[in-house]
Design a protein around this motif. Structure first.
Motif, PDB file in Angstrom:
ATOM      1  N   GLY A 237       0.785  -1.216   0.000  1.00 27.99           N
ATOM      2  CA  GLY A 237       0.000   0.000   0.000  1.00 27.99           C
ATOM      3  C   GLY A 237       0.822   1.273   0.000  1.00 27.99           C
ATOM      4  O   GLY A 237       0.272   2.347   0.059  1.00 27.99           O
ATOM      5  N   LEU A 238       2.134   1.206  -0.024  1.00 30.80           N
ATOM      6  CA  LEU A 238       2.978   2.395  -0.038  1.00 30.80           C
ATOM      7  C   LEU A 238       3.240   2.832  -1.474  1.00 30.80           C
ATOM      8  O   LEU A 238       4.341   2.738  -1.989  1.00 30.80           O
ATOM      9  CB  LEU A 238       4.308   2.121   0.688  1.00 30.80           C
ATOM     10  CG  LEU A 238       4.197   1.768   2.156  1.00 30.80           C
ATOM     11  CD1 LEU A 238       5.554   1.425   2.742  1.00 30.80           C
ATOM     12  CD2 LEU A 238       3.558   2.895   2.934  1.00 30.80           C
ATOM     13  N   GLY A 239       2.216   3.338  -2.143  1.00 30.39           N
ATOM     14  CA  GLY A 239       2.372   3.826  -3.497  1.00 30.39           C
ATOM     15  C   GLY A 239       2.406   2.730  -4.546  1.00 30.39           C
ATOM     16  O   GLY A 239       2.781   2.972  -5.677  1.00 30.39           O
ATOM     17  N   ARG A 240       2.048   1.535  -4.191  1.00 31.62           N
ATOM     18  CA  ARG A 240       2.068   0.427  -5.144  1.00 31.62           C
ATOM     19  C   ARG A 240       0.726   0.311  -5.842  1.00 31.62           C
ATOM     20  O   ARG A 240      -0.319   0.534  -5.240  1.00 31.62           O
ATOM     21  CB  ARG A 240       2.364  -0.886  -4.442  1.00 31.62           C
ATOM     22  CG  ARG A 240       3.745  -0.947  -3.876  1.00 31.62           C
ATOM     23  CD  ARG A 240       3.897  -2.275  -3.156  1.00 31.62           C
ATOM     24  NE  ARG A 240       5.132  -2.289  -2.417  1.00 31.62           N
ATOM     25  CZ  ARG A 240       6.077  -3.182  -2.605  1.00 31.62           C
ATOM     26  NH1 ARG A 240       5.918  -4.129  -3.477  1.00 31.62           N
ATOM     27  NH2 ARG A 240       7.178  -3.142  -1.904  1.00 31.62           N
ATOM     28  N   ASN A 241       0.798  -0.065  -7.096  1.00 34.77           N
ATOM     29  CA  ASN A 241      -0.406  -0.327  -7.873  1.00 34.77           C
ATOM     30  C   ASN A 241      -0.729  -1.807  -7.725  1.00 34.77           C
ATOM     31  O   ASN A 241       0.099  -2.654  -8.022  1.00 34.77           O
ATOM     32  CB  ASN A 241      -0.165   0.047  -9.335  1.00 34.77           C
ATOM     33  CG  ASN A 241      -1.404  -0.107 -10.173  1.00 34.77           C
ATOM     34  OD1 ASN A 241      -2.509  -0.259  -9.663  1.00 34.77           O
ATOM     35  ND2 ASN A 241      -1.221  -0.057 -11.469  1.00 34.77           N
ATOM     36  N   ARG A 242      -1.936  -2.097  -7.279  1.00 38.79           N
ATOM     37  CA  ARG A 242      -2.340  -3.473  -7.011  1.00 38.79           C
ATOM     38  C   ARG A 242      -3.735  -3.696  -7.559  1.00 38.79           C
ATOM     39  O   ARG A 242      -4.617  -2.864  -7.345  1.00 38.79           O
ATOM     40  CB  ARG A 242      -2.328  -3.645  -5.500  1.00 38.79           C
ATOM     41  CG  ARG A 242      -2.289  -5.017  -5.018  1.00 38.79           C
ATOM     42  CD  ARG A 242      -2.100  -4.981  -3.525  1.00 38.79           C
ATOM     43  NE  ARG A 242      -2.600  -6.224  -3.024  1.00 38.79           N
ATOM     44  CZ  ARG A 242      -2.590  -6.582  -1.778  1.00 38.79           C
ATOM     45  NH1 ARG A 242      -2.114  -5.786  -0.872  1.00 38.79           N
ATOM     46  NH2 ARG A 242      -3.057  -7.740  -1.426  1.00 38.79           N
ATOM     47  N   PHE A 243      -3.937  -4.811  -8.278  1.00 34.24           N
ATOM     48  CA  PHE A 243      -5.253  -5.075  -8.851  1.00 34.24           C
ATOM     49  C   PHE A 243      -5.450  -6.570  -9.029  1.00 34.24           C
ATOM     50  O   PHE A 243      -4.512  -7.338  -9.097  1.00 34.24           O
ATOM     51  CB  PHE A 243      -5.427  -4.347 -10.193  1.00 34.24           C
ATOM     52  CG  PHE A 243      -4.417  -4.736 -11.239  1.00 34.24           C
ATOM     53  CD1 PHE A 243      -4.691  -5.748 -12.138  1.00 34.24           C
ATOM     54  CD2 PHE A 243      -3.191  -4.087 -11.313  1.00 34.24           C
ATOM     55  CE1 PHE A 243      -3.762  -6.110 -13.107  1.00 34.24           C
ATOM     56  CE2 PHE A 243      -2.255  -4.441 -12.269  1.00 34.24           C
ATOM     57  CZ  PHE A 243      -2.536  -5.445 -13.168  1.00 34.24           C
ATOM     58  N   ASP A 244      -6.732  -6.966  -9.101  1.00 39.36           N
ATOM     59  CA  ASP A 244      -7.103  -8.361  -9.330  1.00 39.36           C
ATOM     60  C   ASP A 244      -7.475  -8.549 -10.788  1.00 39.36           C
ATOM     61  O   ASP A 244      -8.028  -7.649 -11.422  1.00 39.36           O
ATOM     62  CB  ASP A 244      -8.288  -8.765  -8.449  1.00 39.36           C
ATOM     63  CG  ASP A 244      -7.922  -8.831  -6.983  1.00 39.36           C
ATOM     64  OD1 ASP A 244      -6.735  -9.015  -6.672  1.00 39.36           O
ATOM     65  OD2 ASP A 244      -8.830  -8.687  -6.141  1.00 39.36           O
TER      66      ASP A 244
END
Length: 98
Positions: free
Chosen positions: A3-10
């Motif tokens: 969650g520190l500026g990371r792009n995360r998706f399913d």
């Protein structure tokens, strides 16, 4: 650190597994042609998959893709060059003792 500026998706994915005398592999293909870059992480959700000897199977699952930060991507590329050199240590000459 998540969650520190990371792009995360399913995203949906397809898992193809083959466990035969000729082939032993597992491939994950992300739907929509999502490209994976150095340092990115992919986590496939669901129960462990067991494919017996002589079998092959395909499964549809969901996966979470977590994009690496610019620093992590740079470090992965840098460290990968050193790990690649380990392959050069392989010798294909027979070692025979008399």
């Amino acid at each position: 650190m998540i969650g520190l500026g990371r792009n995360r998706f399913d995203t949906p994915c397809r898992i193809e597994i083959e466990h035969t005398h000729e082939h032993f592999h597992a491939h994950v293909e992300l739907q929509g042609g999502v490209a994976i870059n150095p340092g990115d992480k992919v986590r496939v959700h669901g129960e462990p998959i067991i494919v017996g000897f002589g079998e092959s199977a395909c499964f549809d699952r969901m996966a979470t893709v977590e994009r690496a930060t610019a620093l992590e991507r740079l470090w992965t590329k840098f460290a990968g060059h050193f790990e690649m050199t380990e392959l050069y240590e392989v010798s294909f000459t027979p070692r025979r003792t008399v």
